[in-house]
Design a protein around this motif. Structure first.
Motif, PDB file in Angstrom:
ATOM      1  N   THR A 146     -23.941  17.994   8.867  1.00 33.45           N
ATOM      2  CA  THR A 146     -24.252  16.712   9.310  1.00 33.45           C
ATOM      3  C   THR A 146     -23.409  15.530   8.260  1.00 33.45           C
ATOM      4  O   THR A 146     -23.457  14.644   8.419  1.00 33.45           O
ATOM      5  CB  THR A 146     -25.585  16.102   9.311  1.00 33.45           C
ATOM      6  OG1 THR A 146     -26.072  16.488   7.783  1.00 33.45           O
ATOM      7  CG2 THR A 146     -26.498  16.835   9.928  1.00 33.45           C
ATOM      8  N   SER A 147     -22.138  16.202   7.573  1.00 31.60           N
ATOM      9  CA  SER A 147     -21.411  15.312   6.853  1.00 31.60           C
ATOM     10  C   SER A 147     -20.683  14.538   7.690  1.00 31.60           C
ATOM     11  O   SER A 147     -20.476  14.822   9.012  1.00 31.60           O
ATOM     12  CB  SER A 147     -20.140  16.407   6.019  1.00 31.60           C
ATOM     13  OG  SER A 147     -19.084  15.834   5.770  1.00 31.60           O
ATOM     14  N   VAL A 148     -20.347  13.320   7.060  1.00 30.80           N
ATOM     15  CA  VAL A 148     -19.498  12.295   7.989  1.00 30.80           C
ATOM     16  C   VAL A 148     -18.012  12.215   7.507  1.00 30.80           C
ATOM     17  O   VAL A 148     -17.251  11.302   8.004  1.00 30.80           O
ATOM     18  CB  VAL A 148     -20.324  10.958   8.102  1.00 30.80           C
ATOM     19  CG1 VAL A 148     -21.503  11.085   8.763  1.00 30.80           C
ATOM     20  CG2 VAL A 148     -20.184  10.484   6.778  1.00 30.80           C
ATOM     21  N   VAL A 149     -17.652  12.746   6.491  1.00 31.89           N
ATOM     22  CA  VAL A 149     -16.277  12.667   5.825  1.00 31.89           C
ATOM     23  C   VAL A 149     -15.559  14.030   5.843  1.00 31.89           C
ATOM     24  O   VAL A 149     -14.501  13.851   4.914  1.00 31.89           O
ATOM     25  CB  VAL A 149     -16.577  12.414   4.302  1.00 31.89           C
ATOM     26  CG1 VAL A 149     -17.075  10.816   4.496  1.00 31.89           C
ATOM     27  CG2 VAL A 149     -17.292  13.099   3.527  1.00 31.89           C
ATOM     28  N   GLY A 150     -15.789  15.014   6.632  1.00 33.93           N
ATOM     29  CA  GLY A 150     -14.962  16.102   6.759  1.00 33.93           C
ATOM     30  C   GLY A 150     -15.445  16.974   5.479  1.00 33.93           C
ATOM     31  O   GLY A 150     -14.265  17.860   5.473  1.00 33.93           O
ATOM     32  N   ALA A 151     -16.436  16.640   4.734  1.00 31.13           N
ATOM     33  CA  ALA A 151     -16.725  17.696   3.548  1.00 31.13           C
ATOM     34  C   ALA A 151     -16.834  19.166   3.798  1.00 31.13           C
ATOM     35  O   ALA A 151     -16.406  20.010   2.974  1.00 31.13           O
ATOM     36  CB  ALA A 151     -17.942  17.176   2.675  1.00 31.13           C
ATOM     37  N   VAL A 152     -17.172  19.597   4.951  1.00 35.89           N
ATOM     38  CA  VAL A 152     -17.497  20.981   5.468  1.00 35.89           C
ATOM     39  C   VAL A 152     -16.586  21.528   6.196  1.00 35.89           C
ATOM     40  O   VAL A 152     -16.577  22.724   6.646  1.00 35.89           O
ATOM     41  CB  VAL A 152     -18.983  21.159   6.166  1.00 35.89           C
ATOM     42  CG1 VAL A 152     -20.131  20.629   5.292  1.00 35.89           C
ATOM     43  CG2 VAL A 152     -18.925  20.372   7.385  1.00 35.89           C
ATOM     44  N   LEU A 153     -15.327  20.814   6.457  1.00 38.19           N
ATOM     45  CA  LEU A 153     -14.234  21.428   7.400  1.00 38.19           C
ATOM     46  C   LEU A 153     -13.320  22.389   6.563  1.00 38.19           C
ATOM     47  O   LEU A 153     -13.069  22.020   5.317  1.00 38.19           O
ATOM     48  CB  LEU A 153     -13.294  20.328   7.717  1.00 38.19           C
ATOM     49  CG  LEU A 153     -14.197  19.427   8.731  1.00 38.19           C
ATOM     50  CD1 LEU A 153     -13.264  18.412   9.483  1.00 38.19           C
ATOM     51  CD2 LEU A 153     -15.238  19.748   9.654  1.00 38.19           C
ATOM     52  N   PRO A 154     -13.019  23.426   7.186  1.00 42.85           N
ATOM     53  CA  PRO A 154     -12.236  24.577   6.516  1.00 42.85           C
ATOM     54  C   PRO A 154     -10.821  24.184   6.200  1.00 42.85           C
ATOM     55  O   PRO A 154      -9.916  24.829   7.104  1.00 42.85           O
ATOM     56  CB  PRO A 154     -12.592  25.618   7.175  1.00 42.85           C
ATOM     57  CG  PRO A 154     -12.696  25.199   8.674  1.00 42.85           C
ATOM     58  CD  PRO A 154     -13.404  23.970   8.549  1.00 42.85           C
ATOM     59  N   ARG A 155     -10.370  23.462   5.325  1.00 41.63           N
ATOM     60  CA  ARG A 155      -8.931  22.816   5.416  1.00 41.63           C
ATOM     61  C   ARG A 155      -7.976  23.812   5.305  1.00 41.63           C
ATOM     62  O   ARG A 155      -6.761  23.820   5.828  1.00 41.63           O
ATOM     63  CB  ARG A 155      -8.816  21.821   4.400  1.00 41.63           C
ATOM     64  CG  ARG A 155      -7.461  20.883   4.502  1.00 41.63           C
ATOM     65  CD  ARG A 155      -7.676  19.663   3.816  1.00 41.63           C
ATOM     66  NE  ARG A 155      -6.425  18.935   4.037  1.00 41.63           N
ATOM     67  CZ  ARG A 155      -5.990  17.866   3.390  1.00 41.63           C
ATOM     68  NH1 ARG A 155      -6.774  17.702   2.378  1.00 41.63           N
ATOM     69  NH2 ARG A 155      -4.894  17.455   3.697  1.00 41.63           N
ATOM     70  N   LYS A 156      -8.360  24.841   4.376  1.00 38.00           N
ATOM     71  CA  LYS A 156      -7.161  26.125   4.384  1.00 38.00           C
ATOM     72  C   LYS A 156      -7.733  27.374   5.004  1.00 38.00           C
ATOM     73  O   LYS A 156      -7.539  28.265   4.519  1.00 38.00           O
ATOM     74  CB  LYS A 156      -6.966  26.221   2.832  1.00 38.00           C
ATOM     75  CG  LYS A 156      -6.786  25.032   1.975  1.00 38.00           C
ATOM     76  CD  LYS A 156      -5.421  24.476   2.073  1.00 38.00           C
ATOM     77  CE  LYS A 156      -5.138  23.265   1.556  1.00 38.00           C
ATOM     78  NZ  LYS A 156      -3.784  22.443   1.872  1.00 38.00           N
ATOM     79  N   ARG A 157      -8.407  27.129   6.043  1.00 38.35           N
ATOM     80  CA  ARG A 157      -8.977  28.133   6.833  1.00 38.35           C
ATOM     81  C   ARG A 157      -9.963  28.925   5.960  1.00 38.35           C
ATOM     82  O   ARG A 157     -10.809  28.586   5.040  1.00 38.35           O
ATOM     83  CB  ARG A 157      -7.750  29.194   7.491  1.00 38.35           C
ATOM     84  CG  ARG A 157      -6.916  28.276   8.336  1.00 38.35           C
ATOM     85  CD  ARG A 157      -6.113  29.104   9.422  1.00 38.35           C
ATOM     86  NE  ARG A 157      -6.890  29.858  10.187  1.00 38.35           N
ATOM     87  CZ  ARG A 157      -7.229  29.607  11.412  1.00 38.35           C
ATOM     88  NH1 ARG A 157      -6.660  28.522  11.929  1.00 38.35           N
ATOM     89  NH2 ARG A 157      -7.921  30.260  12.330  1.00 38.35           N
ATOM     90  N   GLY A 158      -9.861  30.221   6.108  1.00 35.88           N
ATOM     91  CA  GLY A 158     -10.605  31.216   5.281  1.00 35.88           C
ATOM     92  C   GLY A 158     -12.084  31.086   5.882  1.00 35.88           C
ATOM     93  O   GLY A 158     -12.228  31.049   7.055  1.00 35.88           O
ATOM     94  N   ILE A 159     -12.982  31.551   4.773  1.00 39.04           N
ATOM     95  CA  ILE A 159     -14.451  31.558   5.218  1.00 39.04           C
ATOM     96  C   ILE A 159     -15.479  30.076   5.365  1.00 39.04           C
ATOM     97  O   ILE A 159     -15.185  29.518   4.408  1.00 39.04           O
ATOM     98  CB  ILE A 159     -15.223  32.789   4.381  1.00 39.04           C
ATOM     99  CG1 ILE A 159     -14.450  33.848   4.359  1.00 39.04           C
ATOM    100  CG2 ILE A 159     -16.522  32.684   4.446  1.00 39.04           C
ATOM    101  CD1 ILE A 159     -14.780  34.818   2.941  1.00 39.04           C
ATOM    102  N   ILE A 160     -16.060  30.025   6.498  1.00 37.71           N
ATOM    103  CA  ILE A 160     -17.172  29.066   6.498  1.00 37.71           C
ATOM    104  C   ILE A 160     -18.445  29.830   5.993  1.00 37.71           C
ATOM    105  O   ILE A 160     -18.895  30.728   6.550  1.00 37.71           O
ATOM    106  CB  ILE A 160     -17.473  28.412   7.789  1.00 37.71           C
ATOM    107  CG1 ILE A 160     -16.115  27.378   8.163  1.00 37.71           C
ATOM    108  CG2 ILE A 160     -18.756  27.747   7.750  1.00 37.71           C
ATOM    109  CD1 ILE A 160     -16.416  26.149   7.411  1.00 37.71           C
ATOM    110  N   LEU A 161     -18.977  29.337   4.947  1.00 43.33           N
ATOM    111  CA  LEU A 161     -20.195  30.197   4.399  1.00 43.33           C
ATOM    112  C   LEU A 161     -21.315  29.242   4.583  1.00 43.33           C
ATOM    113  O   LEU A 161     -21.553  28.106   4.057  1.00 43.33           O
ATOM    114  CB  LEU A 161     -20.132  30.304   2.842  1.00 43.33           C
ATOM    115  CG  LEU A 161     -21.346  30.822   2.139  1.00 43.33           C
ATOM    116  CD1 LEU A 161     -21.486  32.379   2.775  1.00 43.33           C
ATOM    117  CD2 LEU A 161     -20.995  30.984   0.568  1.00 43.33           C
TER     118      LEU A 161
END
Lengths: 612, 612
Positions: free
Chosen positions: B71-86
């Motif tokens: 529910t972040s509104v600032v892209g905090a949880v986006l995997p900018r360098k790919r890899g793992i979303i935990l």
């Protein structure tokens, strides 16, 4: 050393670099039972000066220990690795009070009471309120994350700082935080530096969050037959939704102490609560009823309340005089300030205090326990004979058992005073891996470990080295001194520093050497032969005006003037007399005139002195 | 990649490692206008699993971006360098509620509303209250230092966390803080990790401070002809010592939006305040009088108050529906969530909002401004056509001017949502040397930069790379799709994630692919041809039960079922039909019986399937 002194003089001016041992000894301790002498004492007056001092010291790996009023109780401001004591009390400006935005910008050396006096003119206050408010500086409060009796409602210093100006060890000056009520911009550096006790950087400006003064206050007192009932009442009251401004608990020993020393008439039950409520008058009055009901359910006795500030003052007096009363309790005994401020779960208050009483009985060491019950912060206070090696052994055992009790209950080894030097032996057990994380942050921000080294357990798990116990000197008290008569009076001084607020010579110099605390300290070191008589020492005693302001303000009421006069006599016997005094005396004997010159000659002399 | 997948499966079990692009696309964004796809999605269920994942990833330098409800509104949880979303939402246990000690211990994946529902049974609550409380996780709140309308009285998440269990990047598990009300033991690591947006370590357990529920609440509404008067009333009320639980300001645009979309009857003046008071009833009622007096002095209009929860609900509805109303304002337009939550000095509220209105006029971009006036936290919200490159250019100019306005006033570039990805271009200007200190702390705690890399300005001052703008795809909308009719409905979804609270298939799988938001996202990517039709994509649409729970809960009221049904039709036209559905249809056509088998045969089959 000589070049160090000269270089520092270039930065801060020669009057702000102090190297005489008489002066430095006055900066070798505070309330903790430890002692470390610095190499130099330096006063900085601006952020730029702090920056230049750090740049200089960092390049040469010279330790820098920052000091405010020196009201620390855990050895936080002691120069463990010698080096520089950086005194910031000359940075004492209130820069801005922004009423409509609820903040004030101040320098670190401003005394808390001065801030609150100024805020009060705007109907505002800064809520954290350590007992040392009359003397402690706001910078020291931030370094310690200090609090006091009002934390149960208002929180601690870290909740009331919006922004800081910080000087890093390489001299970089920066601002952390913003002068706005709320921020979520990056890592919380403000909170990281608050409570770091000068180990990560030096705070040179603070933006304080301030609040409107409460409109109404009332104070409640109530006694309980068991500590469990006192403790449970605390929980019951909080669960009922009452939000007290203060909630103080005293055990029986504390009540006995206060009654004995101050002729008060407390019941001497197992537990005594003083509760302050503030805010809207009607709400406070309703809450008083809730508090009464909750206390009665737990067999509370002599429930009483008042909104008369004078009567409330009397009640709070019982609480405030407690610490000094403990010091006055028994001649030759002192408070041993160790393991003195743990935080435990509120619900375990009663149990914990009873366990502490067990420890006290087991070792035959008197422990008076009081504390901020509403936040689970207790102050078990040992009363011991500091010249007894037997007592010192017991102190160590009691300290360890107190800390074990806290750790067993998942508590914090320090709820408000910080780890400093005193609690280092328990830092690893109390912090676990957190300590390693702290070490990594320390390493990256202070790679040469020059900022307050030897503290918080960051570089050593030990706190005691040969010669660093304050009371060790008592083994060498000079029998030949008249001052020996005052030994117990001298050790009654628990070095709280309250006299800084009233001593006229200190007010002028800002130097402990010319403060009541400094003079008593020098009398102690003179008596224990840790310092040799010298012109400089005599000067320290002679500068006392014997005005007795300090005695009026001194919590244990020490008559500093008598100590000073006796020390002067002892020094005279040893051949140390002030040359001016000596000349006056000789003139009177010879000419019946203190000046030794007639009026015309004096006038000529005065002209050459540019007095006229 | 294959071994990575296999190794992670060994740690968390195969059902918790997701590699299909259909699934992964659902984790490529949230409310910010950006898009980054991960390589894998991993659900951890225990601290040990998190530790093993980090050890593994750290050795191989694989980026790990932690996510709660997204529910972040600032892209905090986006995997900018790919890899793992935990994803930690399967760590959702409330472990302890300790009423008498005012704390609760919870896992990071617990949704805030669930915590408060459980606390309410004990008469307690956790005060920080972001608008996303129905869906957001407590771990995400801690990572963001989230707050909401009540921060003016109760503070932010960092004020309500006593202790954290944290996994460091090397897999070390440790506890920071203690479950006691007050602590001053070492550096404030709890506050350092709170708000660090997963850049320093991963929070796997939280000890929350909780408070008794307020006994009484009242809500006030009042209108002002000028923003200055509205803003000054806010200051006047606070200075008078009133301590409101909420203090919300809406500008004229916001009132127009709410009136238009919800047929409310707000006055449409320059400024509208909603104020909540809570606590003791008598005190609240006295405070209402003070508030009225202060507002009248500033020419307040239509002052009204209520303590009827239903009536108050209507008032708060106006505030709550505001964000979705903005999204519904104009077909084909979206909220551009950038520079959306600055903190400014309270006294400059009115001025700042007027300046924002000037920026809006200058660039011809509608900006509706509302916010938490009591803490100087405003939300200027741009409404733009996301397919217009002209609008996108203007957005950048407006964003820059908004941020300049904030910096000029000494404000914070983010008061509650964090810097995340969105505010990176302004991190240096907003933080100065603080950013360098943050970088040093980051470097020491995450030397390989695998924890949420590319965020907070810690490793780059840029936020935009080719292909990472969410709305870019609108240039390639497929004309051939029936779904094109629903384009505006699809982009009405601002990806808030509220549907997570109600979608029955999501409740079962905990996977966004089977959540309403995920389905709308997939419809968007299908429509913009960013994803090719596939069995897996069809499955995502087909698993929707068309129950319409989401539509009921959806702030802009998107009819997801229609979007899904239309997508299914488009896919059928392209030859993608679920084999089971296809078989059923063929059986009905052939046997007049959906099963294609007679009863005896079905019984035999059932036996082999172990259904009976």
């Amino acid at each position: 050393m000589e070049s160090l002194k000269e270089n520092l003089k270039e930065i801060v001016g020669k009057e702000n670099v102090i190297v005489n041992r008489v002066d430095l000894l006055c900066y070798s301790n505070e309330m903790s039972p430890f002692k470390y002498e610095p190499d130099l004492l330096v006063f900085a007056k601006t952020t730029q000066e702090v920056s230049r001092i750090l740049q200089y010291a960092n390049k040469r790996k010279i330790p820098v220990t920052t000091r405010g009023a020196g009201t620390s109780v855990v050895g936080a401001v002691l120069p463990r690795k010698r080096g520089i004591i950086l005194d910031l009390t000359k940075m004492d400006k209130i820069k801005t009070i922004k009423t409509e935005d609820f903040y004030a910008i101040v320098e670190p050396g401003v005394v808390l009471d001065k801030i609150n006096k100024n805020l009060a003119k705007h109907g505002l206050f800064f809520p954290p309120d350590p007992g040392s408010s009359v003397a402690c500086t706001i910078g020291g409060m931030a370094a310690t994350n200090a609090s006091g009796v009002r934390a149960v409602k208002y929180g601690t210093t870290k909740d009331w700082i919006l922004a800081l100006e910080i000087v890093l060890v390489d001299g970089t000056i920066f601002k952390a935080g913003h002068p706005v009520p709320k921020s979520s911009s990056g890592h919380s550096l403000v909170q990281l530096f608050v409570g770091s006790q000068g180990t990560l950087g030096i705070i040179t400006e603070l933006t304080l969050k301030v609040a409107p003064l409460p409109r109404y206050r009332a104070t409640i007192s109530v006694f309980f037959d068991t500590l469990e009932n006192a403790g449970r009442s605390v929980t019951d009251i909080l669960i009922a939704g009452v939000n007290p401004a203060a909630m103080e608990l005293m055990d029986k020993n504390c009540q006995i102490v206060v009654n004995k020393v101050f002729n008060l008439n407390l019941l001497e039950t197992e537990g005594f609560l003083i509760i302050e409520l503030d805010g809207n008058e009607k709400a406070v009055k309703e809450d008083i009823k809730v508090v009464e009901e909750k206390c009665m359910k737990r067999n509370g006795k002599n429930f009483a309340w008042t909104d008369d500030p004078k009567k409330a003052e009397t009640l709070w007096e019982a609480r405030k005089v407690l610490v000094p009363s403990i010091a006055k309790m028994r001649a030759g005994y002192v408070m041993m300030v160790l393991a003195e401020d743990p935080g435990i779960p509120i619900s375990e208050l009663g149990d914990a205090i009873r366990e502490i009483q067990g420890i006290s009985r087991k070792h035959g060491i008197t422990i008076a326990t009081f504390g901020h019950a509403g936040d689970g912060n207790i102050h078990p206070t040992m009363i011991v004979d500091p010249s007894s090696s037997e007592d010192w052994k017991k102190v160590k055992l009691v300290e360890k058992e107190l800390m074990t009790l806290v750790l067993k209950r998942g508590g914090s080894i320090s709820a408000e005073h910080g780890i400093g030097l005193s609690k280092i032996p328990f830092a690893k057990a109390g912090l676990g891996v957190s300590l390693d994380v702290m070490k990594r942050i320390k390493k990256t921000l202070d790679p040469n470990n020059i900022l307050n080294p030897g503290k918080l357990g960051l570089d050593t798990g030990e706190r005691e080295e040969p010669g660093n116990l304050f009371y060790e000197g008592l083994a060498h008290v000079g029998e030949e001194f008249e001052l020996k008569r005052y030994k117990n009076e001298i050790i009654k001084c628990f070095r709280c520093g309250i006299c800084r607020a009233v001593c006229p010579t200190f007010d002028y110099t800002k130097l402990e050497t010319t403060n009541a605390r400094g003079r008593v300290l020098l009398a102690y070191f003179f008596l224990t032969k840790e310092i040799k008589p010298s012109e400089k020492l005599l000067e320290a005693f002679n500068k006392c005006t014997l005005c007795m302001h300090c005695t009026m303000a001194c919590p244990p009421g020490i008559v500093v003037s008598e100590i000073v006069e006796t020390a002067r006599r002892d020094m005279a016997k040893m051949g140390f007399t002030d040359p001016v005094h000596k000349a006056i005396a000789e003139n009177v004997m010879k000419h019946n005139n203190p000046f030794g010159l007639d009026a015309a000659q004096r006038l000529e002399l005065a002209k050459t002195l540019e007095v006229l």
